[in-house]
Design an enzyme around this catalytic site. Structure first.
Site, PDB file in Angstrom:
ATOM      1  N   SER A   1       0.843  -1.196   0.000  1.00 57.22           N
ATOM      2  CA  SER A   1       0.000   0.000   0.000  1.00 57.22           C
ATOM      3  C   SER A   1       0.876   1.244   0.000  1.00 57.22           C
ATOM      4  O   SER A   1       1.953   1.247   0.621  1.00 57.22           O
ATOM      5  CB  SER A   1      -0.903   0.022   1.233  1.00 57.22           C
ATOM      6  OG  SER A   1      -1.628   1.234   1.311  1.00 57.22           O
TER       7      SER A   1
ATOM      8  N   TYR B   1      -1.220   0.126  10.436  1.00 61.53           N
ATOM      9  CA  TYR B   1      -1.387  -0.452   9.098  1.00 61.53           C
ATOM     10  C   TYR B   1      -0.190  -0.106   8.220  1.00 61.53           C
ATOM     11  O   TYR B   1       0.328  -0.956   7.484  1.00 61.53           O
ATOM     12  CB  TYR B   1      -2.681   0.080   8.485  1.00 61.53           C
ATOM     13  CG  TYR B   1      -2.906  -0.303   7.042  1.00 61.53           C
ATOM     14  CD1 TYR B   1      -3.246  -1.599   6.687  1.00 61.53           C
ATOM     15  CD2 TYR B   1      -2.817   0.650   6.025  1.00 61.53           C
ATOM     16  CE1 TYR B   1      -3.478  -1.941   5.361  1.00 61.53           C
ATOM     17  CE2 TYR B   1      -3.048   0.320   4.697  1.00 61.53           C
ATOM     18  CZ  TYR B   1      -3.370  -0.974   4.368  1.00 61.53           C
ATOM     19  OH  TYR B   1      -3.593  -1.307   3.056  1.00 61.53           O
TER      20      TYR B   1
END
Length: 275
Positions: free
Chosen positions: A159, A170
């Protein structure tokens, strides 16, 4: 025609039919989102595909893809946050097809969206468990098979949120995915194995049928999530979210023989946002 079948037909129109003929693929997190889009594309491009998810929704998805025709389509329900789940899924895929040419590690996703000081220790651990360990475990489970056959490609889904607001745990997990990609590529190259990754940016997708986590409980949480959306669009040179098909196309390219001289790289697929 159902929405799922309409999307399948649309993907098939733009697919490179036959590109994965004879190839055996394993796609994780395949019940919805990017994982489902990748599975659809690989089936449309003639691969035999094993879909893995911890939701039994994956069984329904595999049945729909089987109707599309092309190669063999099979579903496995497994929790890839635990090593035994990854080991089971990889072993079953190997037993079904006799080899694994391509593994797409797609499991992961933000559970909570908020500034780091508002995360509890349990939430931090849960974010890392969700978005790092499935890739770590599945790479470990598949590697002996790929080494034995002296070939194969691993495509990890990272990501560009490794540089983003309100998702520090995250981001840390996806930074770990990038490190796995670079380090494992060094170790695996002598065996003819490629290890690559994409780094998706913001991606438009239908409402999730299985939520990653609790919905925003109030105005403050909705504001924190809006900050993620605003920062994502602002960081993209194209000033928009991408589509599931745009993400799947990049993953399929890296998984294909057309990318045979690419390994150890993370490809941002984020409209110019490099993360």
């Amino acid at each position: 025609m159902t929405a799922a079948k309409a999307a399948t037909a649309a993907t098939a129109l733009t697919a490179h039919v036959g590109r994965f003929a004879g190839k055996k693929a394993l796609v994780t997190g395949a019940a919805q989102g990017i994982g489902l889009a990748v599975a659809r594309r690989l089936v449309a491009e003639s691969a035999d595909v094993v879909l893995v998810d911890r939701s039994e929704l994956v069984l329904e998805v595999a049945a729909e893809l089987a109707e599309q025709g092309g190669g063999d389509t099979h579903a496995i329900v497994a929790d890839l946050e635990q090593y035994h789940g990854a080991e089971k899924a990889v072993a079953e895929a190997q037993e079904r097809h006799g080899r694994i040419d391509c593994l797409v590690n797609n499991v992961g996703g933000t559970i909570w969206a908020k500034p780091y000081e508002h995360y509890t220790p349990d939430q931090i651990q849960a974010e890392v468990q969700r978005s790092l360990f499935p890739t770590l475990w599945t790479c470990r489970a598949v590697l002996p098979y790929l080494i034995e056959q002296r070939s194969g490609t691993i495509v990890n889904v990272s990501s560009v949120a490794t540089r983003g607001v309100n998702r520090v745990p995250y981001a840390a997990a996806k930074g770990g995915v990038n490190a796995i990609t670079a380090s494992l590529a060094l170790e695996a190259a002598p065996y003819g194995i490629r290890v690559v990754a994409t780094a998706p940016g913001g991606t438009e997708a239908p409402a999730r049928r299985v939520a990653r986590g609790p919905a925003a409980q109030g105005g403050q949480e909705e504001t924190w999530y809006r900050q993620i959306v605003d920062q994502t669009v602002a960081s993209s040179l194209m000033k928009r979210y991408g589509s599931l098909d745009e993400q799947a196309a990049a993953i399929a390219f890296l998984a294909s023989d057309e990318a045979s001289y690419i390994t150890g790289s993370v490809l941002p697929v984020a409209g110019g946002d490099l993360g």
